[in-house]
Design a protein around this motif. Structure first.
Motif, PDB file in Angstrom:
ATOM      1  N   ASP A   6     -81.863  26.017 -32.328  1.00 15.28           N
ATOM      2  CA  ASP A   6     -81.159  25.419 -33.329  1.00 15.28           C
ATOM      3  C   ASP A   6     -80.138  26.186 -34.007  1.00 15.28           C
ATOM      4  OD1 ASP A   6     -81.981  23.073 -32.240  1.00 15.28           O
ATOM      5  OD2 ASP A   6     -83.140  22.633 -34.035  1.00 15.28           O
ATOM      6  N   GLU A   7     -80.683  27.531 -34.574  1.00 14.80           N
ATOM      7  CA  GLU A   7     -79.999  28.522 -35.379  1.00 14.80           C
ATOM      8  C   GLU A   7     -78.871  28.976 -34.351  1.00 14.80           C
ATOM      9  OE1 GLU A   7     -83.502  28.573 -35.069  1.00 14.80           O
ATOM     10  OE2 GLU A   7     -83.725  27.956 -36.997  1.00 14.80           O
ATOM     11  N   LEU A   8     -79.111  29.268 -33.201  1.00 15.06           N
ATOM     12  CA  LEU A   8     -78.166  29.903 -32.282  1.00 15.06           C
ATOM     13  C   LEU A   8     -76.675  29.121 -31.932  1.00 15.06           C
ATOM     14  CD1 LEU A   8     -77.327  32.665 -30.788  1.00 15.06           C
ATOM     15  CD2 LEU A   8     -78.689  31.247 -28.471  1.00 15.06           C
ATOM     16  N   ILE A   9     -77.357  27.788 -31.865  1.00  9.47           N
ATOM     17  CA  ILE A   9     -76.305  26.532 -31.802  1.00  9.47           C
ATOM     18  C   ILE A   9     -75.509  26.434 -33.080  1.00  9.47           C
ATOM     19  CG2 ILE A   9     -76.075  24.060 -31.335  1.00  9.47           C
ATOM     20  CD1 ILE A   9     -78.522  24.089 -29.666  1.00  9.47           C
ATOM     21  N   GLU A  10     -75.859  26.634 -34.231  1.00 10.77           N
ATOM     22  CA  GLU A  10     -75.271  26.603 -35.276  1.00 10.77           C
ATOM     23  C   GLU A  10     -74.384  27.906 -35.576  1.00 10.77           C
ATOM     24  OE1 GLU A  10     -74.538  24.070 -37.646  1.00 10.77           O
ATOM     25  OE2 GLU A  10     -75.752  22.975 -36.426  1.00 10.77           O
ATOM     26  N   LEU A  11     -74.730  29.004 -35.123  1.00 11.24           N
ATOM     27  CA  LEU A  11     -73.834  30.244 -35.221  1.00 11.24           C
ATOM     28  C   LEU A  11     -72.812  30.054 -34.081  1.00 11.24           C
ATOM     29  CD1 LEU A  11     -76.454  32.986 -35.311  1.00 11.24           C
ATOM     30  CD2 LEU A  11     -74.626  32.456 -37.063  1.00 11.24           C
ATOM     31  N   ALA A  12     -73.096  29.470 -32.809  1.00 10.49           N
ATOM     32  CA  ALA A  12     -71.859  29.024 -31.687  1.00 10.49           C
ATOM     33  C   ALA A  12     -70.848  28.158 -32.561  1.00 10.49           C
ATOM     34  CB  ALA A  12     -72.646  28.361 -30.605  1.00 10.49           C
ATOM     35  N   ARG A  13     -71.646  27.141 -33.231  1.00  5.31           N
ATOM     36  CA  ARG A  13     -70.583  26.281 -33.922  1.00  5.31           C
ATOM     37  C   ARG A  13     -69.715  26.748 -34.939  1.00  5.31           C
ATOM     38  NH1 ARG A  13     -74.290  22.467 -34.721  1.00  5.31           N
ATOM     39  NH2 ARG A  13     -73.476  21.104 -32.875  1.00  5.31           N
ATOM     40  N   ALA A  14     -70.528  27.630 -35.779  1.00  7.58           N
ATOM     41  CA  ALA A  14     -69.486  28.281 -36.641  1.00  7.58           C
ATOM     42  C   ALA A  14     -68.385  29.383 -36.148  1.00  7.58           C
ATOM     43  CB  ALA A  14     -70.298  29.118 -37.596  1.00  7.58           C
ATOM     44  N   SER A  15     -69.034  29.869 -35.066  1.00  3.81           N
ATOM     45  CA  SER A  15     -67.873  30.809 -34.298  1.00  3.81           C
ATOM     46  C   SER A  15     -66.722  29.992 -33.614  1.00  3.81           C
ATOM     47  CB  SER A  15     -68.670  31.571 -33.285  1.00  3.81           C
ATOM     48  OG  SER A  15     -67.801  32.348 -32.371  1.00  3.81           O
ATOM     49  N   LEU A  16     -66.910  29.147 -32.904  1.00  4.75           N
ATOM     50  CA  LEU A  16     -65.904  28.176 -32.244  1.00  4.75           C
ATOM     51  C   LEU A  16     -64.863  27.426 -33.556  1.00  4.75           C
ATOM     52  CD1 LEU A  16     -68.187  26.612 -29.428  1.00  4.75           C
ATOM     53  CD2 LEU A  16     -66.341  28.215 -29.299  1.00  4.75           C
ATOM     54  N   ALA A  17     -65.448  26.996 -34.558  1.00  9.23           N
ATOM     55  CA  ALA A  17     -64.835  26.704 -35.654  1.00  9.23           C
ATOM     56  C   ALA A  17     -63.778  27.607 -36.223  1.00  9.23           C
ATOM     57  CB  ALA A  17     -65.680  25.854 -36.675  1.00  9.23           C
ATOM     58  N   ALA A  18     -64.502  28.540 -36.402  1.00 13.78           N
ATOM     59  CA  ALA A  18     -63.482  30.048 -36.848  1.00 13.78           C
ATOM     60  C   ALA A  18     -62.488  30.305 -35.905  1.00 13.78           C
ATOM     61  CB  ALA A  18     -64.176  31.228 -37.299  1.00 13.78           C
ATOM     62  N   GLN A  19     -62.815  30.062 -34.630  1.00 11.36           N
ATOM     63  CA  GLN A  19     -61.862  30.527 -33.466  1.00 11.36           C
ATOM     64  C   GLN A  19     -60.675  29.427 -33.642  1.00 11.36           C
ATOM     65  OE1 GLN A  19     -62.994  29.750 -29.593  1.00 11.36           O
ATOM     66  NE2 GLN A  19     -61.716  31.195 -28.583  1.00 11.36           N
ATOM     67  N   GLU A  20     -61.043  28.160 -33.687  1.00  8.59           N
ATOM     68  CA  GLU A  20     -60.047  27.048 -33.777  1.00  8.59           C
ATOM     69  C   GLU A  20     -59.032  27.122 -34.932  1.00  8.59           C
ATOM     70  OE1 GLU A  20     -60.166  22.182 -34.320  1.00  8.59           O
ATOM     71  OE2 GLU A  20     -61.540  23.185 -33.224  1.00  8.59           O
ATOM     72  N   LYS A  21     -59.750  27.636 -36.326  1.00  8.71           N
ATOM     73  CA  LYS A  21     -58.985  27.732 -37.388  1.00  8.71           C
ATOM     74  C   LYS A  21     -57.815  28.870 -37.163  1.00  8.71           C
ATOM     75  CE  LYS A  21     -59.401  28.070 -42.406  1.00  8.71           C
ATOM     76  NZ  LYS A  21     -58.307  28.305 -42.685  1.00  8.71           N
ATOM     77  N   ALA A  22     -58.452  30.065 -36.652  1.00  5.61           N
ATOM     78  CA  ALA A  22     -57.735  31.254 -36.575  1.00  5.61           C
ATOM     79  C   ALA A  22     -56.532  30.950 -35.669  1.00  5.61           C
ATOM     80  CB  ALA A  22     -58.501  32.586 -35.805  1.00  5.61           C
ATOM     81  N   LEU A  23     -56.601  30.321 -34.314  1.00  5.38           N
ATOM     82  CA  LEU A  23     -55.505  30.001 -33.599  1.00  5.38           C
ATOM     83  C   LEU A  23     -54.608  29.083 -33.809  1.00  5.38           C
ATOM     84  CD1 LEU A  23     -57.774  30.121 -30.251  1.00  5.38           C
ATOM     85  CD2 LEU A  23     -56.537  32.037 -30.985  1.00  5.38           C
ATOM     86  N   SER A  24     -54.954  28.290 -34.989  1.00  8.39           N
ATOM     87  CA  SER A  24     -53.977  27.226 -35.504  1.00  8.39           C
ATOM     88  C   SER A  24     -52.859  27.875 -36.424  1.00  8.39           C
ATOM     89  CB  SER A  24     -54.891  26.264 -36.391  1.00  8.39           C
ATOM     90  OG  SER A  24     -55.430  26.764 -37.306  1.00  8.39           O
ATOM     91  N   GLU A  25     -52.977  28.966 -36.517  1.00 11.11           N
ATOM     92  CA  GLU A  25     -52.081  29.801 -37.540  1.00 11.11           C
ATOM     93  C   GLU A  25     -51.520  30.942 -36.957  1.00 11.11           C
ATOM     94  OE1 GLU A  25     -55.026  30.576 -41.008  1.00 11.11           O
ATOM     95  OE2 GLU A  25     -54.863  28.794 -41.615  1.00 11.11           O
ATOM     96  N   PRO A  26     -50.537  31.597 -37.412  1.00 20.28           N
ATOM     97  CA  PRO A  26     -49.866  32.833 -37.119  1.00 20.28           C
ATOM     98  C   PRO A  26     -50.976  33.878 -37.232  1.00 20.28           C
ATOM     99  CG  PRO A  26     -48.182  31.517 -38.393  1.00 20.28           C
ATOM    100  CD  PRO A  26     -49.633  30.733 -38.344  1.00 20.28           C
ATOM    101  N   TYR A  27     -50.967  34.815 -36.329  1.00 24.51           N
ATOM    102  CA  TYR A  27     -51.966  35.815 -36.315  1.00 24.51           C
ATOM    103  C   TYR A  27     -51.563  36.723 -37.428  1.00 24.51           C
ATOM    104  CZ  TYR A  27     -54.204  40.353 -35.664  1.00 24.51           C
ATOM    105  OH  TYR A  27     -54.896  41.464 -35.426  1.00 24.51           O
ATOM    106  N   THR A  28     -52.716  37.000 -38.409  1.00 29.85           N
ATOM    107  CA  THR A  28     -52.745  38.183 -39.149  1.00 29.85           C
ATOM    108  C   THR A  28     -54.062  38.736 -39.018  1.00 29.85           C
ATOM    109  OG1 THR A  28     -53.340  37.059 -41.121  1.00 29.85           O
ATOM    110  CG2 THR A  28     -51.022  37.184 -40.919  1.00 29.85           C
ATOM    111  N   GLU A  29     -54.319  39.922 -39.504  1.00 25.96           N
ATOM    112  CA  GLU A  29     -55.477  40.654 -39.288  1.00 25.96           C
ATOM    113  C   GLU A  29     -56.660  39.894 -40.300  1.00 25.96           C
ATOM    114  OE1 GLU A  29     -58.229  43.505 -38.097  1.00 25.96           O
ATOM    115  OE2 GLU A  29     -56.172  43.357 -37.208  1.00 25.96           O
ATOM    116  N   GLU A  30     -55.892  39.510 -41.615  1.00 25.61           N
ATOM    117  CA  GLU A  30     -56.755  38.815 -42.419  1.00 25.61           C
ATOM    118  C   GLU A  30     -57.304  37.559 -42.056  1.00 25.61           C
ATOM    119  OE1 GLU A  30     -55.362  36.934 -46.547  1.00 25.61           O
ATOM    120  OE2 GLU A  30     -55.801  39.399 -46.872  1.00 25.61           O
ATOM    121  N   ARG A  31     -56.393  36.914 -41.479  1.00 15.85           N
ATOM    122  CA  ARG A  31     -56.732  35.395 -40.899  1.00 15.85           C
ATOM    123  C   ARG A  31     -57.533  35.379 -39.909  1.00 15.85           C
ATOM    124  NH1 ARG A  31     -50.446  33.053 -41.033  1.00 15.85           N
ATOM    125  NH2 ARG A  31     -50.415  32.708 -43.188  1.00 15.85           N
TER     126      ARG A  31
END
Length: 77
Positions: A6-31
């Motif tokens: 379950d912990e690994l699934i939660e980390l996958a969920r967090a990673s995929l959510a962060a990916q979605e957020k990053a890709l929804s905005e113009p690239y910057t190192e900080e984002r």
């Protein structure tokens, strides 16, 4: 078939959510930094869990991502 924790699934969920957020905005190192950190944490956990449980790393990673992206419908009765 690999069985992620379950912990690994939660980390996958967090990673995929962060990916979605990053890709929804113009690239910057900080984002994109939160996505990189989340992805690194997920990959480290995949490696550790694969070694601890003697499951294949790739199969474990794909099973965790599948659990997030294509969850099994819950059966309530």
């Amino acid at each position: 078939m690999a069985k992620p924790s379950d912990e690994l699934i939660e980390l996958a969920r967090a990673s995929l959510a962060a990916q979605e957020k990053a890709l929804s905005e113009p690239y910057t190192e900080e984002r994109w930094a939160p996505w990189r950190r989340a992805a690194e944490a997920f990959q480290a956990a995949v490696i550790a869990e694969a070694e601890a449980t003697e499951q294949g790393r790739y199969a474990l990673e794909m099973a965790a991502k599948r659990a997030v992206l294509h969850p099994e419908p819950s059966i309530e009765g």
